[in-house]
Design a protein around this motif. Structure first.
Motif, PDB file in Angstrom:
ATOM      1  N   ARG A  90       0.735  -1.114  -0.258  1.00 10.94           N
ATOM      2  CA  ARG A  90      -0.115  -0.042   0.272  1.00 10.94           C
ATOM      3  C   ARG A  90       0.591   1.372   0.470  1.00 10.94           C
ATOM      4  O   ARG A  90       0.396   2.133  -0.300  1.00 10.94           O
ATOM      5  N   SER A  91       1.771   1.723   0.829  1.00 14.01           N
ATOM      6  CA  SER A  91       2.979   2.048   0.631  1.00 14.01           C
ATOM      7  C   SER A  91       3.541   2.804  -0.367  1.00 14.01           C
ATOM      8  O   SER A  91       3.577   3.768  -0.829  1.00 14.01           O
ATOM      9  N   PHE A  92       3.784   1.706  -0.992  1.00 12.02           N
ATOM     10  CA  PHE A  92       4.477   1.360  -2.584  1.00 12.02           C
ATOM     11  C   PHE A  92       3.648   2.472  -3.608  1.00 12.02           C
ATOM     12  O   PHE A  92       3.796   3.041  -3.983  1.00 12.02           O
ATOM     13  N   LEU A  93       2.875   1.930  -3.425  1.00 15.81           N
ATOM     14  CA  LEU A  93       1.154   2.103  -4.040  1.00 15.81           C
ATOM     15  C   LEU A  93       1.168   3.994  -3.677  1.00 15.81           C
ATOM     16  O   LEU A  93       1.368   4.490  -5.519  1.00 15.81           O
ATOM     17  N   PHE A  94       0.910   4.129  -2.729  1.00 10.48           N
ATOM     18  CA  PHE A  94       1.080   5.414  -2.319  1.00 10.48           C
ATOM     19  C   PHE A  94       1.918   6.119  -3.143  1.00 10.48           C
ATOM     20  O   PHE A  94       1.863   7.701  -3.613  1.00 10.48           O
ATOM     21  N   SER A  95       3.023   6.193  -2.794  1.00 10.37           N
ATOM     22  CA  SER A  95       4.301   6.435  -3.429  1.00 10.37           C
ATOM     23  C   SER A  95       4.389   6.751  -4.958  1.00 10.37           C
ATOM     24  O   SER A  95       4.959   7.695  -5.252  1.00 10.37           O
ATOM     25  N   THR A  96       3.547   6.127  -5.487  1.00  7.06           N
ATOM     26  CA  THR A  96       3.515   5.869  -7.134  1.00  7.06           C
ATOM     27  C   THR A  96       2.374   6.701  -7.783  1.00  7.06           C
ATOM     28  O   THR A  96       2.469   7.276  -8.548  1.00  7.06           O
ATOM     29  N   ALA A  97       1.597   7.607  -6.394  1.00 10.01           N
ATOM     30  CA  ALA A  97       0.457   8.496  -7.008  1.00 10.01           C
ATOM     31  C   ALA A  97      -0.653   7.495  -7.428  1.00 10.01           C
ATOM     32  O   ALA A  97      -1.480   7.496  -8.278  1.00 10.01           O
ATOM     33  N   VAL A  98      -0.762   5.818  -7.580  1.00 13.27           N
ATOM     34  CA  VAL A  98      -1.345   4.689  -8.356  1.00 13.27           C
ATOM     35  C   VAL A  98      -2.385   4.017  -7.616  1.00 13.27           C
ATOM     36  O   VAL A  98      -1.333   3.347  -6.544  1.00 13.27           O
ATOM     37  N   ASN A  99      -3.547   3.824  -7.707  1.00 11.22           N
ATOM     38  CA  ASN A  99      -3.896   2.919  -6.300  1.00 11.22           C
ATOM     39  C   ASN A  99      -4.450   1.720  -6.710  1.00 11.22           C
ATOM     40  O   ASN A  99      -3.978   1.819  -8.413  1.00 11.22           O
ATOM     41  N   MET A 100      -4.523   0.814  -5.794  1.00 12.35           N
ATOM     42  CA  MET A 100      -4.677  -0.341  -6.716  1.00 12.35           C
ATOM     43  C   MET A 100      -6.471  -0.788  -8.038  1.00 12.35           C
ATOM     44  O   MET A 100      -5.938  -1.381  -8.615  1.00 12.35           O
ATOM     45  N   GLN A 101      -6.705   0.094  -7.614  1.00 14.14           N
ATOM     46  CA  GLN A 101      -7.950   0.465  -8.779  1.00 14.14           C
ATOM     47  C   GLN A 101      -7.354   0.896  -9.859  1.00 14.14           C
ATOM     48  O   GLN A 101      -8.442  -0.025 -11.475  1.00 14.14           O
ATOM     49  N   GLU A 102      -6.642   1.292 -11.044  1.00  9.32           N
ATOM     50  CA  GLU A 102      -5.494   1.370 -11.000  1.00  9.32           C
ATOM     51  C   GLU A 102      -4.616   0.026 -11.648  1.00  9.32           C
ATOM     52  O   GLU A 102      -4.502   0.089 -13.233  1.00  9.32           O
ATOM     53  N   ILE A 103      -4.579  -1.005 -11.060  1.00 10.39           N
ATOM     54  CA  ILE A 103      -3.976  -1.767 -11.561  1.00 10.39           C
ATOM     55  C   ILE A 103      -4.697  -2.967 -12.758  1.00 10.39           C
ATOM     56  O   ILE A 103      -5.460  -3.237 -11.874  1.00 10.39           O
ATOM     57  N   ASP A 104      -3.686  -3.090 -13.518  1.00 17.18           N
ATOM     58  CA  ASP A 104      -4.934  -3.959 -14.556  1.00 17.18           C
ATOM     59  C   ASP A 104      -4.410  -5.306 -14.387  1.00 17.18           C
ATOM     60  O   ASP A 104      -5.261  -6.117 -14.791  1.00 17.18           O
ATOM     61  N   LEU A 105      -3.307  -5.704 -14.159  1.00 19.97           N
ATOM     62  CA  LEU A 105      -2.614  -7.065 -13.682  1.00 19.97           C
ATOM     63  C   LEU A 105      -1.873  -6.947 -13.025  1.00 19.97           C
ATOM     64  O   LEU A 105      -0.682  -6.075 -12.066  1.00 19.97           O
ATOM     65  N   VAL A 106      -1.546  -8.291 -11.660  1.00 23.19           N
ATOM     66  CA  VAL A 106      -0.121  -8.218 -11.490  1.00 23.19           C
ATOM     67  C   VAL A 106      -0.177 -10.184 -11.219  1.00 23.19           C
ATOM     68  O   VAL A 106      -0.734 -10.755 -11.227  1.00 23.19           O
ATOM     69  N   ILE A 107       1.408 -10.003 -11.225  1.00 20.93           N
ATOM     70  CA  ILE A 107       2.425 -10.875 -11.420  1.00 20.93           C
ATOM     71  C   ILE A 107       2.508 -11.492  -9.865  1.00 20.93           C
ATOM     72  O   ILE A 107       3.203 -10.632  -9.842  1.00 20.93           O
ATOM     73  N   THR A 108       2.441 -12.503  -9.788  1.00 19.62           N
ATOM     74  CA  THR A 108       3.447 -13.159  -8.499  1.00 19.62           C
ATOM     75  C   THR A 108       4.430 -13.826  -8.960  1.00 19.62           C
ATOM     76  O   THR A 108       4.352 -14.020  -9.824  1.00 19.62           O
ATOM     77  N   GLY A 109       4.652 -14.472  -7.422  1.00 17.86           N
ATOM     78  CA  GLY A 109       5.949 -15.192  -7.923  1.00 17.86           C
ATOM     79  C   GLY A 109       5.834 -16.512  -7.096  1.00 17.86           C
ATOM     80  O   GLY A 109       5.899 -17.587  -6.692  1.00 17.86           O
ATOM     81  N   ARG A 110       4.277 -16.641  -7.446  1.00 20.47           N
ATOM     82  CA  ARG A 110       3.796 -17.824  -6.775  1.00 20.47           C
ATOM     83  C   ARG A 110       4.598 -19.115  -7.499  1.00 20.47           C
ATOM     84  O   ARG A 110       4.791 -19.004  -8.753  1.00 20.47           O
ATOM     85  N   ASN A 111       4.859 -20.704  -6.811  1.00 22.03           N
ATOM     86  CA  ASN A 111       6.232 -21.105  -6.977  1.00 22.03           C
ATOM     87  C   ASN A 111       5.361 -22.817  -7.004  1.00 22.03           C
ATOM     88  O   ASN A 111       6.346 -23.716  -7.312  1.00 22.03           O
ATOM     89  N   GLY A 112       4.094 -22.955  -6.466  1.00 23.55           N
ATOM     90  CA  GLY A 112       4.085 -24.545  -6.297  1.00 23.55           C
ATOM     91  C   GLY A 112       4.408 -24.995  -5.293  1.00 23.55           C
ATOM     92  O   GLY A 112       3.431 -25.399  -4.848  1.00 23.55           O
ATOM     93  N   ASP A 113       5.313 -24.436  -4.232  1.00 19.00           N
ATOM     94  CA  ASP A 113       5.131 -24.420  -2.728  1.00 19.00           C
ATOM     95  C   ASP A 113       4.131 -24.199  -2.060  1.00 19.00           C
ATOM     96  O   ASP A 113       4.405 -23.038  -1.673  1.00 19.00           O
ATOM     97  N   PRO A 114       3.494 -24.722  -1.693  1.00 22.62           N
ATOM     98  CA  PRO A 114       2.100 -24.741  -0.492  1.00 22.62           C
ATOM     99  C   PRO A 114       2.608 -23.491   0.502  1.00 22.62           C
ATOM    100  O   PRO A 114       2.057 -22.465   0.933  1.00 22.62           O
ATOM    101  N   LYS A 115       3.867 -23.801   1.558  1.00 26.29           N
ATOM    102  CA  LYS A 115       4.483 -23.288   2.145  1.00 26.29           C
ATOM    103  C   LYS A 115       4.502 -20.965   1.937  1.00 26.29           C
ATOM    104  O   LYS A 115       4.374 -20.341   2.379  1.00 26.29           O
TER     105      LYS A 115
END
Length: 169
Positions: free
Chosen positions: A61-86
């Motif tokens: 949230r702080s990162f987005l606030f510092s960029t003046a972009v809010n979560m509603q303006e994010i079109d896509l989120v790329i995550t580092g999911r790797n298949g390990d449940p932990k």
């Protein structure tokens, strides 16, 4: 993973472990648009050993606030999911809270897990923004709408966390 599997099947079963990877990336950055640019790297933020999910959310949230972009303006989120449940637990929790309603895609089934895999995610995000296509990963959420902002969130072993914001040129 104990059984051999295709990297494209990484998320079909939940078991300990993931696919190891390694990589290097090279990006040419400039402060002057050229007309040949893939994307604009708006900002990046790293943080170390967050205490809990709330600290992770606050960092994002702080990162987005510092960029003046809010979560509603994010079109896509790329995550580092790797298949390990932990390791994937935090991504699932964010998908149900901070990232709720967002299109999420993964990338580590394409490159494997390694400490600097976020560079691969940046390359992927830049190519997605340049082409307007999310290649074979998800259906377009809003067909005909050009993606403008892509957020990347990754962590390595829940120690090193990074958040990147890339925008279309």
């Amino acid at each position: 993973k104990n059984n051999s599997t295709s990297n494209l099947d990484l998320f079909k079963t939940e078991s300990r472990g993931t696919i190891a990877g390694e990589g290097a990336a090279f990006f040419l950055l400039t402060d002057k648009p050229s007309g040949k640019d893939y994307a604009e790297l708006k900002a990046l933020h790293t943080f170390y050993k967050p205490v809990d999910l709330d600290e992770i959310k606050n960092n994002i949230r702080s990162f987005l606030f510092s960029t003046a972009v809010n979560m509603q303006e994010i079109d896509l989120v790329i995550t580092g999911r790797n298949g390990d449940p932990k390791n994937d637990k935090v991504y699932k929790e964010l998908q149900q809270s901070l990232f709720a309603g967002k299109v999420l895609v993964d990338y580590k089934h394409l490159c494997g897990e390694y400490p600097t895999s976020s560079a691969f995610a940046c390359w992927l995000a830049a190519n997605i923004l340049k082409s307007g296509n999310v290649p074979g990963l998800v259906e377009k959420k809003r067909s005909g709408t050009k993606l403008k902002n892509v957020l990347i969130y990754n962590h390595y072993q829940d120690i090193h966390h990074s958040v990147y914001l890339l925008s279309a040129c």
